[in-house]
Write a protein that holds these residues in place. Structure first.
Motif, PDB file in Angstrom:
ATOM      1  N   MET A 275       0.837  -1.178   0.000  1.00 13.64           N
ATOM      2  CA  MET A 275       0.000   0.000   0.000  1.00 13.64           C
ATOM      3  C   MET A 275       0.880   1.240   0.000  1.00 13.64           C
ATOM      4  SD  MET A 275      -2.725   1.053   2.944  1.00 13.64           S
ATOM      5  CE  MET A 275      -2.033   2.147   4.152  1.00 13.64           C
ATOM      6  N   ALA A 276       0.688   2.116  -0.946  1.00 13.33           N
ATOM      7  CA  ALA A 276       1.467   3.352  -1.041  1.00 13.33           C
ATOM      8  C   ALA A 276       1.051   4.316   0.065  1.00 13.33           C
ATOM      9  CB  ALA A 276       1.274   3.996  -2.412  1.00 13.33           C
ATOM     10  N   ILE A 277       2.039   4.958   0.660  1.00 11.58           N
ATOM     11  CA  ILE A 277       1.795   5.911   1.741  1.00 11.58           C
ATOM     12  C   ILE A 277       1.089   7.140   1.193  1.00 11.58           C
ATOM     13  CG2 ILE A 277       2.906   7.451   3.408  1.00 11.58           C
ATOM     14  CD1 ILE A 277       5.208   5.361   3.519  1.00 11.58           C
ATOM     15  N   SER A 278       0.094   7.614   1.947  1.00  3.32           N
ATOM     16  CA  SER A 278      -0.565   8.868   1.608  1.00  3.32           C
ATOM     17  C   SER A 278      -0.716   9.702   2.884  1.00  3.32           C
ATOM     18  CB  SER A 278      -1.922   8.624   0.941  1.00  3.32           C
ATOM     19  OG  SER A 278      -2.774   7.907   1.801  1.00  3.32           O
ATOM     20  N   THR A 279      -1.056  10.969   2.712  1.00  2.00           N
ATOM     21  CA  THR A 279      -1.229  11.875   3.843  1.00  2.00           C
ATOM     22  C   THR A 279      -2.254  11.287   4.812  1.00  2.00           C
ATOM     23  OG1 THR A 279      -0.660  13.764   2.477  1.00  2.00           O
ATOM     24  CG2 THR A 279      -1.867  14.231   4.504  1.00  2.00           C
ATOM     25  N   GLY A 280      -1.910  11.324   6.098  1.00  3.30           N
ATOM     26  CA  GLY A 280      -2.786  10.788   7.136  1.00  3.30           C
ATOM     27  C   GLY A 280      -2.412   9.392   7.587  1.00  3.30           C
ATOM     28  N   ASP A 281      -1.604   8.679   6.797  1.00  2.00           N
ATOM     29  CA  ASP A 281      -1.175   7.336   7.192  1.00  2.00           C
ATOM     30  C   ASP A 281      -0.196   7.410   8.359  1.00  2.00           C
ATOM     31  OD1 ASP A 281      -2.659   6.169   5.178  1.00  2.00           O
ATOM     32  OD2 ASP A 281      -0.950   5.841   3.842  1.00  2.00           O
ATOM     33  N   SER A 282      -0.236   6.409   9.219  1.00  6.64           N
ATOM     34  CA  SER A 282       0.748   6.248  10.280  1.00  6.64           C
ATOM     35  C   SER A 282       1.883   5.410   9.697  1.00  6.64           C
ATOM     36  CB  SER A 282       0.115   5.544  11.481  1.00  6.64           C
ATOM     37  OG  SER A 282       1.086   5.343  12.479  1.00  6.64           O
ATOM     38  N   VAL A 283       3.100   5.947   9.755  1.00  6.21           N
ATOM     39  CA  VAL A 283       4.241   5.319   9.106  1.00  6.21           C
ATOM     40  C   VAL A 283       5.375   5.148  10.112  1.00  6.21           C
ATOM     41  CG1 VAL A 283       5.932   5.586   7.257  1.00  6.21           C
ATOM     42  CG2 VAL A 283       3.606   6.405   6.926  1.00  6.21           C
ATOM     43  N   THR A 284       5.972   3.972  10.120  1.00  9.63           N
ATOM     44  CA  THR A 284       7.132   3.717  10.962  1.00  9.63           C
ATOM     45  C   THR A 284       8.349   3.609  10.054  1.00  9.63           C
ATOM     46  OG1 THR A 284       5.755   2.562  12.576  1.00  9.63           O
ATOM     47  CG2 THR A 284       8.128   2.167  12.689  1.00  9.63           C
ATOM     48  N   ILE A 285       9.385   4.405  10.392  1.00  7.04           N
ATOM     49  CA  ILE A 285      10.591   4.449   9.558  1.00  7.04           C
ATOM     50  C   ILE A 285      11.844   4.289  10.405  1.00  7.04           C
ATOM     51  CG2 ILE A 285       9.555   5.924   7.791  1.00  7.04           C
ATOM     52  CD1 ILE A 285      11.118   8.309   9.039  1.00  7.04           C
ATOM     53  N   GLU A 286      12.876   3.811   9.758  1.00  2.00           N
ATOM     54  CA  GLU A 286      14.246   3.894  10.262  1.00  2.00           C
ATOM     55  C   GLU A 286      14.904   4.953   9.381  1.00  2.00           C
ATOM     56  OE1 GLU A 286      15.703   2.432  12.787  1.00  2.00           O
ATOM     57  OE2 GLU A 286      14.769   0.469  13.097  1.00  2.00           O
ATOM     58  N   TYR A 287      15.803   5.754   9.962  1.00  2.00           N
ATOM     59  CA  TYR A 287      16.413   6.824   9.174  1.00  2.00           C
ATOM     60  C   TYR A 287      17.812   7.150   9.675  1.00  2.00           C
ATOM     61  CZ  TYR A 287      15.609   9.786  13.185  1.00  2.00           C
ATOM     62  OH  TYR A 287      15.643  10.298  14.455  1.00  2.00           O
ATOM     63  N   THR A 288      18.598   7.717   8.775  1.00  2.00           N
ATOM     64  CA  THR A 288      19.889   8.305   9.129  1.00  2.00           C
ATOM     65  C   THR A 288      19.978   9.621   8.370  1.00  2.00           C
ATOM     66  OG1 THR A 288      20.936   6.157   9.504  1.00  2.00           O
ATOM     67  CG2 THR A 288      22.407   8.029   9.066  1.00  2.00           C
ATOM     68  N   GLY A 289      20.246  10.703   9.095  1.00  2.00           N
ATOM     69  CA  GLY A 289      20.368  12.025   8.489  1.00  2.00           C
ATOM     70  C   GLY A 289      21.823  12.450   8.421  1.00  2.00           C
ATOM     71  N   ARG A 290      22.216  12.985   7.249  1.00  2.00           N
ATOM     72  CA  ARG A 290      23.599  13.422   7.024  1.00  2.00           C
ATOM     73  C   ARG A 290      23.630  14.842   6.467  1.00  2.00           C
ATOM     74  NH1 ARG A 290      23.413   8.244   5.332  1.00  2.00           N
ATOM     75  NH2 ARG A 290      24.909   6.801   6.241  1.00  2.00           N
ATOM     76  N   LEU A 291      24.733  15.531   6.742  1.00  2.00           N
ATOM     77  CA  LEU A 291      25.006  16.819   6.115  1.00  2.00           C
ATOM     78  C   LEU A 291      25.631  16.570   4.743  1.00  2.00           C
ATOM     79  CD1 LEU A 291      26.627  18.643   9.177  1.00  2.00           C
ATOM     80  CD2 LEU A 291      24.245  18.749   8.400  1.00  2.00           C
ATOM     81  N   ASP A 292      25.796  17.636   3.972  1.00  2.00           N
ATOM     82  CA  ASP A 292      26.423  17.547   2.644  1.00  2.00           C
ATOM     83  C   ASP A 292      27.772  16.838   2.667  1.00  2.00           C
ATOM     84  OD1 ASP A 292      24.654  18.615   0.842  1.00  2.00           O
ATOM     85  OD2 ASP A 292      25.522  20.617   0.837  1.00  2.00           O
ATOM     86  N   ASP A 293      28.540  17.041   3.748  1.00  2.00           N
ATOM     87  CA  ASP A 293      29.883  16.460   3.822  1.00  2.00           C
ATOM     88  C   ASP A 293      29.885  15.011   4.317  1.00  2.00           C
ATOM     89  OD1 ASP A 293      29.404  16.661   6.543  1.00  2.00           O
ATOM     90  OD2 ASP A 293      31.034  18.089   6.931  1.00  2.00           O
ATOM     91  N   GLY A 294      28.683  14.439   4.541  1.00  3.95           N
ATOM     92  CA  GLY A 294      28.576  13.051   4.974  1.00  3.95           C
ATOM     93  C   GLY A 294      28.491  12.863   6.477  1.00  3.95           C
TER      94      GLY A 294
END
Length: 156
Positions: free
Chosen positions: A1-20
């Motif tokens: 099922m494709a995510i749409s606005t209003g859906d409850s979504v569980t994610i794993e994530y890693t955020g990086r700056l431009d330099d890694g």
């Protein structure tokens, strides 16, 4: 099922700056590898659950989740306008030094000190002299292009 606005979504994530440089992650092993876990020893790591469109995550990440499905993994690059915006001089507030000390209950302000404003925003003291104290309430990632590795764990 494709995510749409209003859906409850569980994610794993890693955020990086431009330099890694990794600035945030939901994954404990990544946090340990890059030293974030040592800086925040009380933090609990694990998947993040959000409702798409409720504004709990930055705009660009919220938008990127739409259309993804459980099991999808993507790397998303967000310009400052879709992340924490550009730094603004309007968010650097000047206070009368005596009043600021009083708000700190007598504690002496110092450059680099972090304080919480009346609306809950966190700011950094960037200037102190005998008459004034300036606090920068720009988010520390304002002006940065951010990259997120995102894995959709669950959609409800």
């Amino acid at each position: 099922m494709a995510i749409s606005t209003g859906d409850s979504v569980t994610i794993e994530y890693t955020g990086r700056l431009d330099d890694g440089t990794v600035f945030d992650t939901s994954r404990h092993d990544v946090a340990q590898d890059v030293g974030i876990a040592d800086e925040q020893p009380d933090r609990e790591y694990g998947p993040l659950t959000v409702e798409v469109g409720d504004g709990r995550v930055i705009e660009g990440l919220d938008e990127a989740l739409v259309g993804m499905e459980t099991g999808d993994e993507e790397t998303v690059t967000l310009p400052p306008e879709k992340a924490y915006g550009q730094p603004s001089e309007d968010r650097v507030i000047e206070y009368e030094a005596a009043e600021f000390r009083q708000a700190l209950q007598g504690e002496e302000p110092a450059e680099g000190m972090h304080v919480q404003g009346q609306q809950g925003a966190i700011g950094e003291v960037v200037h102190v002299d005998g008459e004034t104290v300036r606090v920068d309430f720009n988010h520390q990632l304002a002006g940065e292009t951010l990259e997120f590795d995102v894995e959709v764990v669950d959609v409800r």
